[in-house]
Design a protein around this motif. Structure first.
Motif, PDB file in Angstrom:
ATOM      1  N   GLY A   1      52.274   9.853  22.990  1.00  0.00           N
ATOM      2  CA  GLY A   1      51.464  10.692  21.576  1.00  0.00           C
ATOM      3  C   GLY A   1      51.705  12.287  22.516  1.00  0.00           C
ATOM      4  N   LEU A   2      50.693  12.389  23.795  1.00  0.00           N
ATOM      5  CA  LEU A   2      50.074  13.744  24.073  1.00  0.00           C
ATOM      6  C   LEU A   2      51.450  14.376  24.790  1.00  0.00           C
ATOM      7  N   ARG A   3      52.372  13.424  24.861  1.00  0.00           N
ATOM      8  CA  ARG A   3      54.581  14.037  25.238  1.00  0.00           C
ATOM      9  C   ARG A   3      55.207  14.292  24.269  1.00  0.00           C
ATOM     10  N   LEU A   4      54.387  13.698  23.256  1.00  0.00           N
ATOM     11  CA  LEU A   4      55.358  14.354  22.408  1.00  0.00           C
ATOM     12  C   LEU A   4      54.603  15.877  21.890  1.00  0.00           C
TER      13      LEU A   4
ATOM     14  N   ASN B   1      57.115  18.795  22.019  1.00  0.00           N
ATOM     15  CA  ASN B   1      57.292  19.612  20.511  1.00  0.00           C
ATOM     16  C   ASN B   1      57.086  21.694  21.101  1.00  0.00           C
ATOM     17  N   ASN B   2      56.591  21.251  21.811  1.00  0.00           N
ATOM     18  CA  ASN B   2      56.807  23.456  22.550  1.00  0.00           C
ATOM     19  C   ASN B   2      57.207  23.008  23.197  1.00  0.00           C
TER      20      ASN B   2
ATOM     21  N   VAL C   1      49.867  13.840  16.238  1.00  0.00           N
ATOM     22  CA  VAL C   1      50.437  14.046  16.735  1.00  0.00           C
ATOM     23  C   VAL C   1      51.062  15.577  16.528  1.00  0.00           C
ATOM     24  N   PRO C   2      50.889  15.518  14.913  1.00  0.00           N
ATOM     25  CA  PRO C   2      50.803  17.098  14.836  1.00  0.00           C
ATOM     26  C   PRO C   2      49.930  17.855  15.140  1.00  0.00           C
ATOM     27  N   ILE C   3      48.362  17.558  15.031  1.00  0.00           N
ATOM     28  CA  ILE C   3      47.710  18.379  15.604  1.00  0.00           C
ATOM     29  C   ILE C   3      47.102  19.021  16.949  1.00  0.00           C
ATOM     30  N   MET C   4      48.171  17.535  17.542  1.00  0.00           N
ATOM     31  CA  MET C   4      47.908  17.884  19.329  1.00  0.00           C
ATOM     32  C   MET C   4      49.154  18.791  19.405  1.00  0.00           C
TER      33      MET C   4
END
Length: 382
Positions: free
Chosen positions: A64-67, A71-72, A350-353
């Motif tokens: 999840g944190l990898r995504l 994403n950035n 995932v979106p908030i992270m």
């Protein structure tokens, strides 16, 4: 479709391969397949265009944190996760086999990286030895205070590799865990490692239809940047999602609660209602957000039940759990439903992270540009 690949190896190499497979509880074929995937993943990472920051993914779960960091535009150069089922999901989605026991990894062997990312487990620290040293007027460092916990492994990697920034995620209760001692030691240890640390408790409900509070700890290398002005000014999405938007149109009857389980949950809730307690099932409002999805959701689904006209309520499907956490529909679920429920319950929204990761990277860009400008100014003056 599978392909066959034949290898010729020396006897001593073969014996080591067999020993490795036995130690990990796998067949030789499984062990070799995972090793090859791991190698291919490393080669692919080396070939990538390094346009953004690099990061490592410790206690990676299902990624999840990898995504969030990918994403950035950042690129993972190393991952570590001990749970074999989570490894399976991680491999299926990222083509990388994570290392499996951080306590046995030589920190010097981990690739250099810009950001250390970790969703480390919450453990109580033993303070007996620390208290004794304090009483004797002797200084204690992170090694004394954190030895024997998995957070110690985060600290030793930070010390060895000195990333520009760290991004740690944990449950909200980390602050109060062990009467606040755990959080106090974490903050002291990061400060002793010379990182300027900031933290906030973030609720994902503006980003996904779920009330989910998590603590995020962000640190910047003080030796490199000094003290850093950083705030968790999250940019909220224009549209606040609601539960009905992530539900599947047709769901198998196996997700509907049996009469026995539904009657039990109602009786249990009534018992605690009479006792003045708030325990019980949670019937979700389709036009709002849910309670927090937990790793125990596979047991009965009681914290998030979906109403069904004319029949018993149902639990969420694994795909709906993935959506509730903000994972894209392209995310593969190669494990059983039980394991999938555990994995998504343990993961991050995932979106908030992704938004929190954006803030960290934006600050790094600002800091690095500032350092570059300082260097250019000094060169002009020289």
């Amino acid at each position: 479709m599978t392909k066959q690949v034949h290898f010729r190896v020396d006897d001593d190499v073969y014996e080591k391969l067999v020993d490795k497979a036995v130690a990990s509880g796998q067949t030789l074929q499984q062990s070799m397949t995972m090793a090859l995937c791991k190698y291919v993943g490393k080669v692919d990472t080396m070939k990538q265009n390094k346009s953004g920051y690099t990061f490592i993914d410790l206690f990676a779960g299902i990624g999840g944190l990898r995504l969030a960091f990918e994403n950035n535009g950042s690129q993972s150069v190393y991952s570590n996760e001990w749970n074999k089922y989570s490894q399976q999901t991680y491999l299926a989605n990222f083509g990388v086999q994570p290392d499996d026991d951080i306590t046995k990894v030589d920190e010097k062997s981990i690739p250099d990286h810009d950001i250390l990312v970790a969703g480390f487990p919450c453990q109580p620290f033993s303070i007996a030895g620390v208290s004794k040293k304090n009483s004797m007027g002797r200084a204690t460092g992170f090694q004394d205070k954190t030895q024997g916990t998995l957070f110690f492994d985060v600290c030793r990697v930070i010390k060895a590799k000195r990333p520009k920034a760290i991004f740690l995620e944990n449950v909200k209760n980390l602050k109060s865990h062990d009467k606040g001692r755990t959080f106090k030691i974490i903050m002291e240890s990061l400060n002793e490692l010379d990182y300027d640390v900031h933290y906030a408790i973030l609720d994902a409900q503006d980003f996904v239809p779920q009330h989910r509070e998590r603590i995020v700890i962000v640190g910047f290398d003080r030796r490199r940047y000094g003290y850093v002005d950083f705030e968790f000014n999250l940019k909220k999405p224009v549209h606040k999602p609601v539960l009905r938007e992530i539900l599947e149109p047709k769901v198998d009857d196996k997700y509907t609660l049996s009469d026995k389980l539904w009657n039990y949950l109602q009786a249990y809730a009534e018992k605690h209602r009479k006792a003045g307690n708030g325990f019980g099932y949670g019937m979700a409002d389709l036009d709002s957000h849910t309670r927090t999805l937990s790793a125990r959701y596979y047991k009965d689904g009681s914290e998030i039940l979906i109403p069904q006209p004319g029949k018993n309520p149902r639990r969420l499907t694994p795909r709906e759990c993935a959506r509730l956490q903000g994972f894209p529909d392209s995310f593969k679920i190669p494990v059983s439903n039980t394991q999938a429920y555990k994995q998504f319950g343990n993961s991050v929204a995932v979106p908030i992270m992704t938004e929190a990761a954006r803030l960290v990277q934006s600050k790094l860009i600002e800091l690095d540009m500032g350092k570059q400008q300082d260097v250019e100014l000094l060169m002009k003056e020289a």
